[in-house]
Scaffold this motif. Structure first.
Motif, PDB file in Angstrom:
ATOM      1  N   ARG A  41     -13.078  65.687  15.628  1.00  0.00           N
ATOM      2  CA  ARG A  41     -12.977  64.372  16.261  1.00  0.00           C
ATOM      3  C   ARG A  41     -11.817  64.385  17.246  1.00  0.00           C
ATOM      4  O   ARG A  41     -10.752  64.942  16.986  1.00  0.00           O
ATOM      5  CB  ARG A  41     -12.725  63.281  15.210  1.00  0.00           C
ATOM      6  CG  ARG A  41     -13.870  63.062  14.251  1.00  0.00           C
ATOM      7  CD  ARG A  41     -13.768  61.676  13.600  1.00  0.00           C
ATOM      8  NE  ARG A  41     -12.455  61.421  13.031  1.00  0.00           N
ATOM      9  CZ  ARG A  41     -12.188  61.416  11.735  1.00  0.00           C
ATOM     10  NH1 ARG A  41     -13.141  61.680  10.863  1.00  0.00           N
ATOM     11  NH2 ARG A  41     -10.974  61.157  11.308  1.00  0.00           N
ATOM     12  N   HIS A  42     -12.021  63.761  18.386  1.00  0.00           N
ATOM     13  CA  HIS A  42     -10.938  63.587  19.354  1.00  0.00           C
ATOM     14  C   HIS A  42     -11.101  62.227  20.015  1.00  0.00           C
ATOM     15  O   HIS A  42     -12.006  61.454  19.647  1.00  0.00           O
ATOM     16  CB  HIS A  42     -10.921  64.737  20.375  1.00  0.00           C
ATOM     17  CG  HIS A  42     -12.220  64.963  21.097  1.00  0.00           C
ATOM     18  ND1 HIS A  42     -12.701  64.102  22.057  1.00  0.00           N
ATOM     19  CD2 HIS A  42     -13.143  65.959  20.996  1.00  0.00           C
ATOM     20  CE1 HIS A  42     -13.856  64.558  22.528  1.00  0.00           C
ATOM     21  NE2 HIS A  42     -14.157  65.676  21.901  1.00  0.00           N
ATOM     22  N   ARG A  45     -15.685  61.354  23.811  1.00  0.00           N
ATOM     23  CA  ARG A  45     -17.034  61.289  23.240  1.00  0.00           C
ATOM     24  C   ARG A  45     -17.328  62.626  22.551  1.00  0.00           C
ATOM     25  O   ARG A  45     -17.894  63.539  23.134  1.00  0.00           O
ATOM     26  CB  ARG A  45     -18.058  61.003  24.349  1.00  0.00           C
ATOM     27  CG  ARG A  45     -17.894  59.642  25.008  1.00  0.00           C
ATOM     28  CD  ARG A  45     -19.035  59.370  25.977  1.00  0.00           C
ATOM     29  NE  ARG A  45     -20.330  59.350  25.282  1.00  0.00           N
ATOM     30  CZ  ARG A  45     -21.496  59.499  25.902  1.00  0.00           C
ATOM     31  NH1 ARG A  45     -21.538  59.713  27.212  1.00  0.00           N
ATOM     32  NH2 ARG A  45     -22.622  59.460  25.207  1.00  0.00           N
ATOM     33  N   TRP A  46     -16.948  62.678  21.284  1.00  0.00           N
ATOM     34  CA  TRP A  46     -17.005  63.938  20.526  1.00  0.00           C
ATOM     35  C   TRP A  46     -18.288  64.091  19.712  1.00  0.00           C
ATOM     36  O   TRP A  46     -18.575  65.174  19.195  1.00  0.00           O
ATOM     37  CB  TRP A  46     -15.825  64.004  19.551  1.00  0.00           C
ATOM     38  CG  TRP A  46     -15.792  62.857  18.589  1.00  0.00           C
ATOM     39  CD1 TRP A  46     -15.149  61.667  18.755  1.00  0.00           C
ATOM     40  CD2 TRP A  46     -16.447  62.780  17.315  1.00  0.00           C
ATOM     41  NE1 TRP A  46     -15.358  60.849  17.665  1.00  0.00           N
ATOM     42  CE2 TRP A  46     -16.155  61.504  16.759  1.00  0.00           C
ATOM     43  CE3 TRP A  46     -17.246  63.660  16.575  1.00  0.00           C
ATOM     44  CZ2 TRP A  46     -16.638  61.096  15.528  1.00  0.00           C
ATOM     45  CZ3 TRP A  46     -17.737  63.251  15.335  1.00  0.00           C
ATOM     46  CH2 TRP A  46     -17.430  61.986  14.827  1.00  0.00           C
ATOM     47  N   ASP A  47     -19.104  63.025  19.585  1.00  0.00           N
ATOM     48  CA  ASP A  47     -20.172  62.991  18.590  1.00  0.00           C
ATOM     49  C   ASP A  47     -21.573  62.946  19.186  1.00  0.00           C
ATOM     50  O   ASP A  47     -22.509  62.459  18.545  1.00  0.00           O
ATOM     51  CB  ASP A  47     -19.978  61.788  17.667  1.00  0.00           C
ATOM     52  CG  ASP A  47     -19.933  60.464  18.428  1.00  0.00           C
ATOM     53  OD1 ASP A  47     -19.894  60.485  19.678  1.00  0.00           O
ATOM     54  OD2 ASP A  47     -19.949  59.405  17.760  1.00  0.00           O
ATOM     55  N   PRO A  74     -17.531  65.526  10.402  1.00  0.00           N
ATOM     56  CA  PRO A  74     -16.411  65.297  11.320  1.00  0.00           C
ATOM     57  C   PRO A  74     -15.075  65.200  10.597  1.00  0.00           C
ATOM     58  O   PRO A  74     -14.980  64.624   9.510  1.00  0.00           O
ATOM     59  CB  PRO A  74     -16.772  63.956  11.982  1.00  0.00           C
ATOM     60  CG  PRO A  74     -17.658  63.266  11.008  1.00  0.00           C
ATOM     61  CD  PRO A  74     -18.373  64.332  10.230  1.00  0.00           C
ATOM     62  N   LEU A  90     -16.174  71.911  18.564  1.00  0.00           N
ATOM     63  CA  LEU A  90     -15.444  70.951  19.395  1.00  0.00           C
ATOM     64  C   LEU A  90     -16.244  70.747  20.674  1.00  0.00           C
ATOM     65  O   LEU A  90     -16.305  71.637  21.520  1.00  0.00           O
ATOM     66  CB  LEU A  90     -14.042  71.477  19.716  1.00  0.00           C
ATOM     67  CG  LEU A  90     -13.225  70.695  20.751  1.00  0.00           C
ATOM     68  CD1 LEU A  90     -12.901  69.294  20.233  1.00  0.00           C
ATOM     69  CD2 LEU A  90     -11.930  71.429  21.087  1.00  0.00           C
ATOM     70  N   GLY A  92     -17.825  67.680  23.718  1.00  0.00           N
ATOM     71  CA  GLY A  92     -17.485  66.413  24.344  1.00  0.00           C
ATOM     72  C   GLY A  92     -18.222  66.203  25.645  1.00  0.00           C
ATOM     73  O   GLY A  92     -18.574  67.156  26.343  1.00  0.00           O
ATOM     74  N   PHE A  96     -11.069  63.970  27.582  1.00  0.00           N
ATOM     75  CA  PHE A  96     -10.511  63.361  26.372  1.00  0.00           C
ATOM     76  C   PHE A  96      -8.995  63.441  26.437  1.00  0.00           C
ATOM     77  O   PHE A  96      -8.430  64.312  27.112  1.00  0.00           O
ATOM     78  CB  PHE A  96     -11.064  64.021  25.108  1.00  0.00           C
ATOM     79  CG  PHE A  96     -10.840  65.506  24.986  1.00  0.00           C
ATOM     80  CD1 PHE A  96      -9.659  66.007  24.437  1.00  0.00           C
ATOM     81  CD2 PHE A  96     -11.804  66.401  25.420  1.00  0.00           C
ATOM     82  CE1 PHE A  96      -9.460  67.364  24.306  1.00  0.00           C
ATOM     83  CE2 PHE A  96     -11.613  67.769  25.305  1.00  0.00           C
ATOM     84  CZ  PHE A  96     -10.440  68.251  24.745  1.00  0.00           C
ATOM     85  N   PHE A 130     -14.773  67.404  30.429  1.00  0.00           N
ATOM     86  CA  PHE A 130     -14.429  68.119  29.195  1.00  0.00           C
ATOM     87  C   PHE A 130     -13.746  69.438  29.496  1.00  0.00           C
ATOM     88  O   PHE A 130     -12.798  69.829  28.802  1.00  0.00           O
ATOM     89  CB  PHE A 130     -15.698  68.360  28.373  1.00  0.00           C
ATOM     90  CG  PHE A 130     -15.441  69.131  27.093  1.00  0.00           C
ATOM     91  CD1 PHE A 130     -15.101  68.468  25.930  1.00  0.00           C
ATOM     92  CD2 PHE A 130     -15.531  70.518  27.058  1.00  0.00           C
ATOM     93  CE1 PHE A 130     -14.842  69.166  24.748  1.00  0.00           C
ATOM     94  CE2 PHE A 130     -15.279  71.229  25.889  1.00  0.00           C
ATOM     95  CZ  PHE A 130     -14.933  70.550  24.729  1.00  0.00           C
TER      96      PHE A 130
END
Length: 252
Positions: A41-42, A45-47, A74, A90, A92, A96, A130
Protein backbone atom coordinates in the motif's frame (compact mmCIF):
# COMPACT_ATOMS: atom_id res chain seq x y z
CA UNK A 1 17.77 -37.84 9.72
CA UNK A 2 18.71 -35.51 6.86
CA UNK A 3 18.38 -31.81 7.54
CA UNK A 4 15.61 -30.13 5.55
CA UNK A 5 16.65 -27.04 3.58
CA UNK A 6 15.40 -23.74 4.94
CA UNK A 7 12.70 -22.03 2.93
CA UNK A 8 12.94 -18.36 1.98
CA UNK A 9 9.88 -17.66 4.12
CA UNK A 10 11.68 -19.20 7.10
CA UNK A 11 14.74 -17.09 6.37
CA UNK A 12 12.63 -13.95 6.23
CA UNK A 13 10.82 -14.78 9.44
CA UNK A 14 14.01 -15.65 11.27
CA UNK A 15 15.80 -12.53 10.09
CA UNK A 16 12.91 -10.29 11.03
CA UNK A 17 12.63 -11.75 14.49
CA UNK A 18 16.39 -11.99 14.95
CA UNK A 19 16.09 -15.47 16.43
CA UNK A 20 18.11 -18.60 15.61
CA UNK A 21 16.87 -20.81 12.80
CA UNK A 22 16.45 -24.43 13.86
CA UNK A 23 17.52 -26.99 11.27
CA UNK A 24 14.97 -29.67 10.54
CA UNK A 25 12.07 -27.46 11.73
CA UNK A 26 11.53 -25.19 8.74
CA UNK A 27 8.21 -26.60 7.59
CA UNK A 28 5.21 -24.30 7.63
CA UNK A 29 1.66 -25.45 8.24
CA UNK A 30 -1.71 -24.14 7.12
CA UNK A 31 -1.93 -21.11 4.89
CA UNK A 32 1.65 -19.99 5.60
CA UNK A 33 2.88 -23.03 3.68
CA UNK A 34 1.13 -21.70 0.57
CA UNK A 35 2.15 -18.99 -1.87
CA UNK A 36 0.24 -15.75 -1.30
CA UNK A 37 1.35 -12.46 -2.89
CA UNK A 38 1.64 -9.46 -0.61
CA UNK A 39 0.72 -6.05 -2.05
CA UNK A 40 2.35 -2.80 -1.01
CA UNK A 41 0.00 0.00 0.00
CA UNK A 42 1.17 3.52 -0.74
CA UNK A 43 -0.35 6.98 -1.01
CA UNK A 44 -1.33 6.64 -4.67
CA UNK A 45 -3.55 4.25 -6.64
CA UNK A 46 -1.96 1.01 -5.45
CA UNK A 47 -4.95 -1.37 -5.72
CA UNK A 48 -5.94 -1.42 -9.40
CA UNK A 49 -4.57 -4.91 -10.17
CA UNK A 50 -5.65 -7.06 -7.21
CA UNK A 51 -7.71 -9.40 -9.37
CA UNK A 52 -4.68 -9.89 -11.63
CA UNK A 53 -2.58 -10.99 -8.66
CA UNK A 54 -5.25 -13.43 -7.57
CA UNK A 55 -5.36 -14.73 -11.13
CA UNK A 56 -1.60 -15.29 -11.38
CA UNK A 57 -1.62 -17.32 -8.16
CA UNK A 58 -4.35 -19.49 -9.69
CA UNK A 59 -2.24 -19.88 -12.84
CA UNK A 60 0.79 -20.74 -10.72
CA UNK A 61 -1.05 -23.61 -9.07
CA UNK A 62 -2.62 -24.78 -12.35
CA UNK A 63 0.67 -24.87 -14.23
CA UNK A 64 3.02 -26.00 -11.46
CA UNK A 65 2.76 -27.96 -8.22
CA UNK A 66 3.14 -24.91 -5.98
CA UNK A 67 0.37 -24.75 -3.39
CA UNK A 68 -1.29 -21.32 -3.30
CA UNK A 69 -4.07 -19.29 -1.81
CA UNK A 70 -5.55 -17.20 -4.66
CA UNK A 71 -5.47 -14.00 -2.67
CA UNK A 72 -3.66 -10.66 -2.69
CA UNK A 73 -2.93 -9.25 0.75
CA UNK A 74 -2.24 -5.54 1.18
CA UNK A 75 0.21 -4.28 3.79
CA UNK A 76 1.78 -0.99 4.70
CA UNK A 77 5.45 -1.00 3.76
CA UNK A 78 6.27 -0.41 7.42
CA UNK A 79 4.45 -3.58 8.52
CA UNK A 80 6.47 -6.41 10.09
CA UNK A 81 4.00 -8.82 8.47
CA UNK A 82 5.80 -8.32 5.15
CA UNK A 83 8.38 -10.79 6.40
CA UNK A 84 5.80 -13.59 6.21
CA UNK A 85 5.67 -13.26 2.42
CA UNK A 86 8.56 -13.93 0.02
CA UNK A 87 6.80 -12.11 -2.87
CA UNK A 88 5.73 -8.45 -2.67
CA UNK A 89 3.96 -6.56 -5.47
CA UNK A 90 4.24 -2.78 -5.79
CA UNK A 91 2.09 -1.32 -8.54
CA UNK A 92 0.39 1.95 -9.27
CA UNK A 93 -1.52 4.04 -11.74
CA UNK A 94 0.05 7.49 -11.59
CA UNK A 95 2.49 9.17 -9.25
CA UNK A 96 2.54 8.52 -5.50
CA UNK A 97 3.97 10.49 -2.56
CA UNK A 98 7.31 9.63 -0.93
CA UNK A 99 7.54 6.73 1.49
CA UNK A 100 8.06 7.53 5.14
CA UNK A 101 11.47 6.86 6.66
CA UNK A 102 10.00 3.85 8.48
CA UNK A 103 8.68 2.44 5.19
CA UNK A 104 12.03 2.93 3.47
CA UNK A 105 13.89 1.19 6.29
CA UNK A 106 11.45 -1.72 6.55
CA UNK A 107 11.45 -2.31 2.79
CA UNK A 108 15.26 -2.21 2.75
CA UNK A 109 15.35 -4.83 5.52
CA UNK A 110 12.78 -6.98 3.73
CA UNK A 111 14.81 -6.98 0.52
CA UNK A 112 18.12 -7.46 2.29
CA UNK A 113 16.84 -10.46 4.24
CA UNK A 114 15.73 -12.24 1.06
CA UNK A 115 12.37 -10.77 0.08
CA UNK A 116 11.51 -10.22 -3.58
CA UNK A 117 9.72 -7.14 -4.95
CA UNK A 118 7.93 -7.02 -8.30
CA UNK A 119 7.27 -3.40 -9.27
CA UNK A 120 4.78 -2.75 -12.06
CA UNK A 121 3.89 0.53 -13.77
CA UNK A 122 0.17 0.06 -14.27
CA UNK A 123 0.07 3.34 -16.17
CA UNK A 124 2.86 2.27 -18.56
CA UNK A 125 4.72 5.47 -17.68
CA UNK A 126 8.27 6.43 -18.59
CA UNK A 127 9.87 9.40 -16.84
CA UNK A 128 6.67 10.55 -15.12
CA UNK A 129 3.73 9.06 -13.22
CA UNK A 130 4.44 5.79 -11.41
CA UNK A 131 7.81 5.42 -13.13
CA UNK A 132 9.20 8.66 -11.72
CA UNK A 133 7.88 7.97 -8.22
CA UNK A 134 9.17 4.40 -8.14
CA UNK A 135 12.66 5.34 -9.32
CA UNK A 136 12.79 8.12 -6.73
CA UNK A 137 11.89 5.72 -3.90
CA UNK A 138 14.20 2.93 -5.04
CA UNK A 139 17.09 5.41 -4.94
CA UNK A 140 16.25 5.84 -1.25
CA UNK A 141 15.65 2.17 -0.46
CA UNK A 142 18.67 0.67 -2.26
CA UNK A 143 20.97 3.60 -3.13
CA UNK A 144 23.89 1.26 -3.90
CA UNK A 145 21.83 -0.93 -6.27
CA UNK A 146 20.67 1.08 -9.29
CA UNK A 147 18.11 -0.36 -11.66
CA UNK A 148 19.78 -2.11 -14.60
CA UNK A 149 18.41 -4.05 -17.60
CA UNK A 150 17.78 -7.76 -17.03
CA UNK A 151 19.57 -9.71 -19.80
CA UNK A 152 17.70 -12.38 -21.74
CA UNK A 153 20.10 -14.94 -20.24
CA UNK A 154 18.89 -14.25 -16.68
CA UNK A 155 17.48 -17.23 -14.79
CA UNK A 156 14.07 -15.53 -14.48
CA UNK A 157 13.52 -16.29 -18.16
CA UNK A 158 13.99 -20.01 -17.55
CA UNK A 159 12.77 -20.50 -13.97
CA UNK A 160 9.79 -22.43 -15.37
CA UNK A 161 8.91 -21.45 -18.93
CA UNK A 162 11.62 -20.64 -21.46
CA UNK A 163 11.08 -17.01 -22.43
CA UNK A 164 13.03 -14.31 -24.22
CA UNK A 165 10.87 -11.22 -23.70
CA UNK A 166 8.97 -9.40 -20.95
CA UNK A 167 5.60 -8.18 -22.26
CA UNK A 168 2.63 -7.12 -20.17
CA UNK A 169 -0.60 -5.41 -21.10
CA UNK A 170 1.71 -3.13 -23.08
CA UNK A 171 5.09 -3.58 -24.71
CA UNK A 172 6.62 -0.17 -24.07
CA UNK A 173 9.96 -1.57 -22.91
CA UNK A 174 11.44 -4.85 -24.15
CA UNK A 175 13.34 -5.56 -20.93
CA UNK A 176 12.71 -5.82 -17.23
CA UNK A 177 14.89 -3.75 -14.92
CA UNK A 178 16.40 -5.13 -11.73
CA UNK A 179 18.06 -3.92 -8.54
CA UNK A 180 20.57 -6.55 -7.51
CA UNK A 181 21.91 -7.45 -4.08
CA UNK A 182 24.95 -9.51 -4.90
CA UNK A 183 23.93 -12.10 -7.48
CA UNK A 184 20.26 -11.91 -6.48
CA UNK A 185 17.71 -9.70 -8.20
CA UNK A 186 15.90 -8.38 -5.13
CA UNK A 187 13.70 -6.09 -7.23
CA UNK A 188 12.36 -6.54 -10.74
CA UNK A 189 10.49 -3.74 -12.50
CA UNK A 190 8.16 -3.82 -15.50
CA UNK A 191 7.02 -0.66 -17.27
CA UNK A 192 4.57 -2.74 -19.33
CA UNK A 193 1.74 -3.16 -16.77
CA UNK A 194 2.37 -6.85 -16.35
CA UNK A 195 -0.55 -7.45 -13.97
CA UNK A 196 -2.86 -5.56 -16.32
CA UNK A 197 -2.59 -8.52 -18.68
CA UNK A 198 -3.75 -10.82 -15.86
CA UNK A 199 -6.61 -8.69 -14.52
CA UNK A 200 -10.17 -10.01 -14.81
CA UNK A 201 -13.49 -8.28 -14.22
CA UNK A 202 -16.09 -9.50 -11.74
CA UNK A 203 -17.73 -11.35 -14.63
CA UNK A 204 -14.51 -13.31 -15.17
CA UNK A 205 -13.52 -11.68 -18.46
CA UNK A 206 -10.10 -10.17 -19.01
CA UNK A 207 -10.46 -6.52 -18.11
CA UNK A 208 -7.97 -4.93 -20.50
CA UNK A 209 -7.00 -5.39 -24.11
CA UNK A 210 -3.37 -6.34 -24.70
CA UNK A 211 -1.35 -4.34 -27.22
CA UNK A 212 0.23 -4.73 -29.71
CA UNK A 213 0.27 -8.55 -29.65
CA UNK A 214 -3.22 -9.45 -28.46
CA UNK A 215 -3.93 -12.78 -26.80
CA UNK A 216 -0.56 -14.42 -27.62
CA UNK A 217 1.09 -11.51 -25.79
CA UNK A 218 -1.26 -12.05 -22.83
CA UNK A 219 -0.19 -15.69 -22.63
CA UNK A 220 3.47 -14.63 -22.59
CA UNK A 221 2.69 -12.16 -19.79
CA UNK A 222 1.06 -14.97 -17.78
CA UNK A 223 4.09 -17.19 -18.32
CA UNK A 224 6.38 -14.38 -17.22
CA UNK A 225 4.27 -13.97 -14.09
CA UNK A 226 4.65 -17.66 -13.29
CA UNK A 227 8.40 -17.38 -13.82
CA UNK A 228 8.63 -14.37 -11.50
CA UNK A 229 6.74 -16.23 -8.77
CA UNK A 230 9.04 -19.21 -9.20
CA UNK A 231 12.09 -16.96 -9.04
CA UNK A 232 10.82 -15.40 -5.82
CA UNK A 233 10.38 -18.86 -4.32
CA UNK A 234 13.46 -20.61 -5.69
CA UNK A 235 15.97 -17.91 -6.71
CA UNK A 236 18.76 -19.34 -8.90
CA UNK A 237 18.04 -23.05 -8.58
CA UNK A 238 18.15 -23.39 -12.38
CA UNK A 239 21.62 -21.87 -12.60
CA UNK A 240 22.76 -24.04 -9.70
CA UNK A 241 21.36 -27.21 -11.32
CA UNK A 242 19.21 -27.97 -8.28
CA UNK A 243 16.17 -29.75 -9.66
CA UNK A 244 12.76 -29.58 -8.03
CA UNK A 245 10.73 -32.37 -9.66
CA UNK A 246 7.77 -31.91 -7.32
CA UNK A 247 7.33 -28.34 -8.51
CA UNK A 248 8.21 -29.02 -12.15
CA UNK A 249 6.10 -32.12 -12.69
CA UNK A 250 3.30 -30.12 -14.35
CA UNK A 251 5.57 -28.21 -16.72
CA UNK A 252 4.08 -27.86 -20.19
Amino acid sequence: MPVRPLSRRTLLLGSAALVPLLSGRALAFGEKSRFIPAVARHGGRWDTRLSGLRRITWELQRRTSVEVLPDARPFALSSPELFDYPFLYLGGDGAFPPFSDAEVENLRRYLTFGGFLLADANDGSDGEGFDASFRREMARVLPQSPLTPVPSTHVVFKSFFLLDSAPGRLLNKPQLLAANLGKRAAVMYSQNDLAGAWNRSEAGDYEFDVSPGGEPQRELAVRLGVNLCMYALCLDYKDDAVHLPLILNKRR
